[in-house]
Scaffold this motif. Structure first.
Motif, PDB file in Angstrom:
ATOM      1  N   PHE A   3       0.813  -1.196   0.000  1.00 41.17           N
ATOM      2  CA  PHE A   3       0.000   0.000   0.000  1.00 41.17           C
ATOM      3  C   PHE A   3       0.859   1.264   0.000  1.00 41.17           C
ATOM      4  N   ARG A   4       0.405   2.244  -0.777  1.00 41.12           N
ATOM      5  CA  ARG A   4       1.124   3.510  -0.862  1.00 41.12           C
ATOM      6  C   ARG A   4       0.927   4.324   0.403  1.00 41.12           C
ATOM      7  N   LYS A   5       1.912   5.156   0.711  1.00 40.22           N
ATOM      8  CA  LYS A   5       1.771   6.049   1.852  1.00 40.22           C
ATOM      9  C   LYS A   5       0.818   7.180   1.510  1.00 40.22           C
ATOM     10  N   ASP A  93      -4.266  -2.078  -8.507  1.00 37.65           N
ATOM     11  CA  ASP A  93      -5.641  -1.631  -8.299  1.00 37.65           C
ATOM     12  C   ASP A  93      -6.230  -2.224  -7.019  1.00 37.65           C
ATOM     13  N   GLU A  94      -5.945  -3.493  -6.748  1.00 40.43           N
ATOM     14  CA  GLU A  94      -6.432  -4.106  -5.518  1.00 40.43           C
ATOM     15  C   GLU A  94      -5.849  -3.395  -4.297  1.00 40.43           C
ATOM     16  N   ALA A  95      -4.554  -3.078  -4.349  1.00 40.34           N
ATOM     17  CA  ALA A  95      -3.914  -2.385  -3.240  1.00 40.34           C
ATOM     18  C   ALA A  95      -4.542  -1.015  -3.008  1.00 40.34           C
ATOM     19  N   ALA A  96      -4.853  -0.316  -4.098  1.00 36.65           N
ATOM     20  CA  ALA A  96      -5.476   1.003  -3.976  1.00 36.65           C
ATOM     21  C   ALA A  96      -6.869   0.891  -3.364  1.00 36.65           C
ATOM     22  N   LEU A  97      -7.633  -0.127  -3.763  1.00 37.53           N
ATOM     23  CA  LEU A  97      -8.966  -0.325  -3.200  1.00 37.53           C
ATOM     24  C   LEU A  97      -8.884  -0.620  -1.703  1.00 37.53           C
ATOM     25  N   ARG A 150     -10.200  -8.638  -0.899  1.00 39.77           N
ATOM     26  CA  ARG A 150     -10.854  -9.460  -1.925  1.00 39.77           C
ATOM     27  C   ARG A 150     -12.211 -10.001  -1.508  1.00 39.77           C
ATOM     28  N   LEU A 151     -12.528  -9.965  -0.208  1.00 34.85           N
ATOM     29  CA  LEU A 151     -13.734 -10.615   0.284  1.00 34.85           C
ATOM     30  C   LEU A 151     -15.023 -10.096  -0.350  1.00 34.85           C
ATOM     31  N   PRO A 152     -15.252  -8.789  -0.508  1.00 37.68           N
ATOM     32  CA  PRO A 152     -16.504  -8.352  -1.135  1.00 37.68           C
ATOM     33  C   PRO A 152     -16.700  -8.915  -2.541  1.00 37.68           C
TER      34      PRO A 152
END
Length: 211
Positions: A3-5, A93-97, A150-152
């Motif tokens: 994840f980005r800061k 994209d997953e990390a951003a979400l 990823r759960l949703p």
């Protein structure tokens, strides 16, 4: 670190340690999905089929309910088991979400400081906000990790097995052969449950799965 800061929350504060959910967390989710799907099939089948009940139709319903429950269980296992490990890592994209869900949970703002936005700027691709908001509860429960992000998506794709049954059943509602109608709806649900294409996309954080 995926994840980005961000200034929201404070970048000097380290991210919480991920609580990796193993089988003790995954199995109850599978069982929950099984009961929610299997328990809903029988009354729905009776209600929607009330216009065309025949003796053959009524005798077929118990078998259909069990078959649909099995399809729901299979769909849940294929989509929830080892969800944090396969695929092997988060995409950008997953990390951003996931991080935006975490930021909303902690501050009510996205990574750019916008308060409860409908559209998230993210990498400049302006992501729809529905997935991020639905990921907030799972991030709150399981922590900031692959499983929670990823759960949703996985749960919505398990629910899609039930929905495709209802859709196909409704499309064939004019067919007088009610048993044929039920069989075609079940086969559609079953093939979706085991579809490699659907399984692949259900195990990643894709906003389109919510549609």
């Amino acid at each position: 670190v995926f994840f980005r800061k961000s200034p929201h929350p404070d970048p000097r504060t380290p991210l919480p340690a991920a609580r990796e959910p193993g089988w003790k967390m995954t199995v109850p989710l599978v069982i929950l999905a099984l009961f929610s799907l299997g328990g809903g099939f029988l009354p729905v089948s009776y209600l929607l089929g009330a216009h065309a009940h025949s003796d053959s139709h009524l005798s077929f319903l118990p078998f259909l309910s069990l078959a649909l429950a099995a399809a729901g269980f299979l769909a849940a296992v294929l989509r929830l088991w080892n969800l944090s490990d396969f695929p092997l890592h988060l995409t950008n994209d997953e990390a951003a979400l996931g991080y935006n869900a975490y930021s909303i949970l902690k501050t009510g703002r996205d990574e750019y400081g916008e308060f409860l936005p409908m559209i998230f700027k993210s990498f400049g691709d302006w992501k729809p906000g529905l997935y991020i908001y639905l990921a907030v509860p799972s991030v709150a429960i399981f922590g900031l990790n692959e499983f929670a992000t990823r759960l949703p998506s996985a749960l919505s794709c398990v629910a899609a097995v039930w929905l495709i049954y209802l859709v196909v059943r409704q499309l064939l509602v004019e067919n007088k052969k009610s048993v044929f109608q039920e069989k075609m709806a079940f086969l559609s649900a079953f093939f979706l449950a085991v579809s490699p294409w659907h399984i692949q996309f259900s195990r990643g954080s894709w906003e389109v799965n919510l549609s």
